[in-house]
Write a protein that holds these residues in place. Structure first.
Motif, PDB file in Angstrom:
ATOM      1  N   LYS A  54      90.209 -17.975  38.548  1.00 24.08           N
ATOM      2  CA  LYS A  54      89.515 -18.421  37.332  1.00 24.08           C
ATOM      3  C   LYS A  54      88.514 -19.539  37.592  1.00 24.08           C
ATOM      4  O   LYS A  54      87.342 -19.432  37.188  1.00 24.08           O
ATOM      5  CB  LYS A  54      90.530 -18.839  36.274  1.00 24.08           C
ATOM      6  CG  LYS A  54      89.871 -19.224  34.945  1.00 24.08           C
ATOM      7  CD  LYS A  54      90.913 -19.586  33.898  1.00 24.08           C
ATOM      8  CE  LYS A  54      90.228 -19.996  32.589  1.00 24.08           C
ATOM      9  NZ  LYS A  54      91.213 -20.385  31.550  1.00 24.08           N
ATOM     10  N   GLU A  91      80.204 -15.943  35.026  1.00 26.58           N
ATOM     11  CA  GLU A  91      81.100 -17.082  34.856  1.00 26.58           C
ATOM     12  C   GLU A  91      82.177 -16.837  33.810  1.00 26.58           C
ATOM     13  O   GLU A  91      82.882 -17.760  33.404  1.00 26.58           O
ATOM     14  CB  GLU A  91      80.280 -18.333  34.496  1.00 26.58           C
ATOM     15  CG  GLU A  91      79.307 -18.727  35.616  1.00 26.58           C
ATOM     16  CD  GLU A  91      78.462 -19.938  35.259  1.00 26.58           C
ATOM     17  OE1 GLU A  91      78.434 -20.301  34.059  1.00 26.58           O
ATOM     18  OE2 GLU A  91      77.834 -20.514  36.170  1.00 26.58           O
ATOM     19  N   ASP A  92      82.309 -15.587  33.384  1.00 26.49           N
ATOM     20  CA  ASP A  92      83.300 -15.221  32.375  1.00 26.49           C
ATOM     21  C   ASP A  92      84.447 -14.454  33.038  1.00 26.49           C
ATOM     22  O   ASP A  92      84.263 -13.315  33.466  1.00 26.49           O
ATOM     23  CB  ASP A  92      82.642 -14.356  31.294  1.00 26.49           C
ATOM     24  CG  ASP A  92      83.623 -13.907  30.227  1.00 26.49           C
ATOM     25  OD1 ASP A  92      84.789 -14.380  30.234  1.00 26.49           O
ATOM     26  OD2 ASP A  92      83.228 -13.074  29.383  1.00 26.49           O
ATOM     27  N   GLU A 107      84.368 -19.542  37.077  1.00 30.17           N
ATOM     28  CA  GLU A 107      83.737 -20.510  36.176  1.00 30.17           C
ATOM     29  C   GLU A 107      82.783 -21.451  36.900  1.00 30.17           C
ATOM     30  O   GLU A 107      81.862 -22.011  36.295  1.00 30.17           O
ATOM     31  CB  GLU A 107      84.819 -21.298  35.437  1.00 30.17           C
ATOM     32  CG  GLU A 107      85.629 -20.422  34.485  1.00 30.17           C
ATOM     33  CD  GLU A 107      86.795 -21.152  33.843  1.00 30.17           C
ATOM     34  OE1 GLU A 107      87.283 -20.668  32.806  1.00 30.17           O
ATOM     35  OE2 GLU A 107      87.223 -22.197  34.379  1.00 30.17           O
ATOM     36  N   SER A 143      86.819 -12.867  31.816  1.00 27.45           N
ATOM     37  CA  SER A 143      87.187 -11.639  31.100  1.00 27.45           C
ATOM     38  C   SER A 143      86.131 -10.539  31.218  1.00 27.45           C
ATOM     39  O   SER A 143      86.299  -9.455  30.653  1.00 27.45           O
ATOM     40  CB  SER A 143      87.422 -11.950  29.617  1.00 27.45           C
ATOM     41  OG  SER A 143      86.215 -12.335  28.980  1.00 27.45           O
ATOM     42  N   PHE A 144      85.064 -10.811  31.964  1.00 33.58           N
ATOM     43  CA  PHE A 144      84.001  -9.814  32.155  1.00 33.58           C
ATOM     44  C   PHE A 144      84.609  -8.504  32.645  1.00 33.58           C
ATOM     45  O   PHE A 144      85.398  -8.477  33.591  1.00 33.58           O
ATOM     46  CB  PHE A 144      82.987 -10.343  33.163  1.00 33.58           C
ATOM     47  CG  PHE A 144      81.807  -9.450  33.400  1.00 33.58           C
ATOM     48  CD1 PHE A 144      80.690  -9.512  32.587  1.00 33.58           C
ATOM     49  CD2 PHE A 144      81.802  -8.549  34.458  1.00 33.58           C
ATOM     50  CE1 PHE A 144      79.594  -8.698  32.814  1.00 33.58           C
ATOM     51  CE2 PHE A 144      80.715  -7.725  34.703  1.00 33.58           C
ATOM     52  CZ  PHE A 144      79.606  -7.801  33.871  1.00 33.58           C
ATOM     53  N   ARG A 165      89.356  -6.523  34.006  1.00 38.52           N
ATOM     54  CA  ARG A 165      88.808  -7.871  33.917  1.00 38.52           C
ATOM     55  C   ARG A 165      88.418  -8.357  35.319  1.00 38.52           C
ATOM     56  O   ARG A 165      89.079  -8.055  36.310  1.00 38.52           O
ATOM     57  CB  ARG A 165      89.833  -8.837  33.325  1.00 38.52           C
ATOM     58  CG  ARG A 165      90.016  -8.745  31.822  1.00 38.52           C
ATOM     59  CD  ARG A 165      91.180  -9.631  31.403  1.00 38.52           C
ATOM     60  NE  ARG A 165      91.024 -11.023  31.865  1.00 38.52           N
ATOM     61  CZ  ARG A 165      90.834 -12.066  31.049  1.00 38.52           C
ATOM     62  NH1 ARG A 165      90.785 -11.867  29.742  1.00 38.52           N
ATOM     63  NH2 ARG A 165      90.713 -13.279  31.557  1.00 38.52           N
TER      64      ARG A 165
END
Length: 257
Positions: free
Chosen positions: A199, A215-216, A203, A218-219, A182
């Motif tokens: 985080k 902006e994710d 974002e 969990s990418f 991640r």
């Protein structure tokens, strides 16, 4: 087994494109030259074409240490030469005694004249000198239209490719173990930050993967992805060296010095 399982969903369109290039080279017995590719795209092409018995693949970006390169997919009987990559090198001329310019300003100026990022390669720099690696098909357009960078009036002068600014890239390496691939996990591990701090950085658009804002949190990262963290520099995921007994990923990460 689907070829797509080895790549992210957002890379599937590029995978399709690579397969088309490969088929063109095989079926029409001719070479296929691509635009400039970033390291991750080069890795994908090498993975899909590199071991083929009918065609070969090579990369060139104007100088030995180039990061962004054009790719040539060609029948095995072809012996590529530098001219096959259709690359032009231009020196940026500006009043160095009166103004200073920066790499990011040149990048912005090229985009502002309507040039797509895949049509130019690296921007080379040594002291006050700057050179731009361009695809030949857009070189004249850029020469006519790029008239300013930041507050400086500029012009472009073509120079032989063998006269590129000498760039020797050095890297330092970090070996990490991470519980997952991640984005938030890897950034926290690489830059020694807490995930709670990482985080909001993601974002709020402070982190790029392969020059695109992600902006994710969990990418999922892959080999040859280039990370850029605002205020902390950038790095490349060089290799995945397997998993530990506790199923953590062993990764090698490179930082340009």
């Amino acid at each position: 087994m689907s070829v797509y399982q080895h790549f992210r969903k957002d890379e599937h369109a590029f995978v399709d494109q690579v397969m088309e290039w490969k088929e063109t080279a095989i079926e029409q017995y001719r070479s296929k030259l691509t635009d400039f590719l970033d390291p991750r795209q080069q890795y994908i092409v090498q993975s899909l074409v590199g071991q083929n018995d009918e065609v070969a693949v090579s990369f060139y970006g104007g100088y030995k240490e180039a990061e962004r390169k054009r790719c040539l997919i060609y029948p095995h009987y072809v012996e590529p030469v530098t001219e096959d990559y259709d690359i032009a090198l231009y020196e940026l001329l500006y009043p160095t005694k009166f103004v200073q310019i920066e790499h990011r300003e040149i990048l912005g100026a090229l985009m502002n004249v309507g040039l797509k990022r895949e049509k130019f390669g690296d921007i080379l720099n040594s002291a006050e000198r700057f050179q731009i690696v361009l695809a030949k098909e857009v070189a004249e357009f850029v020469s006519w239209n790029l008239k300013s960078v930041g507050k400086a009036r500029v012009s472009l002068q073509v120079v032989p490719i063998e006269e590129s600014i000498s760039v020797t890239k050095e890297y330092s390496y970090l070996h990490i173990t991470a519980s997952s691939l991640r984005l938030d996990t890897i950034v926290a591990e690489v830059y020694k930050l807490s995930r709670s701090k990482v985080k909001p950085m993601i974002e709020n658009g402070y982190i790029k993967v392969n020059w695109k804002v992600i902006e994710d949190p969990s990418f999922s990262l892959q080999i040859k992805d280039v990370l850029s963290v605002r205020g902390k520099g950038r790095c490349e995921i060089v290799s995945n060296e397997g998993q530990t007994k506790k199923n953590k990923f062993r990764l090698s990460v490179a930082f340009p010095k």
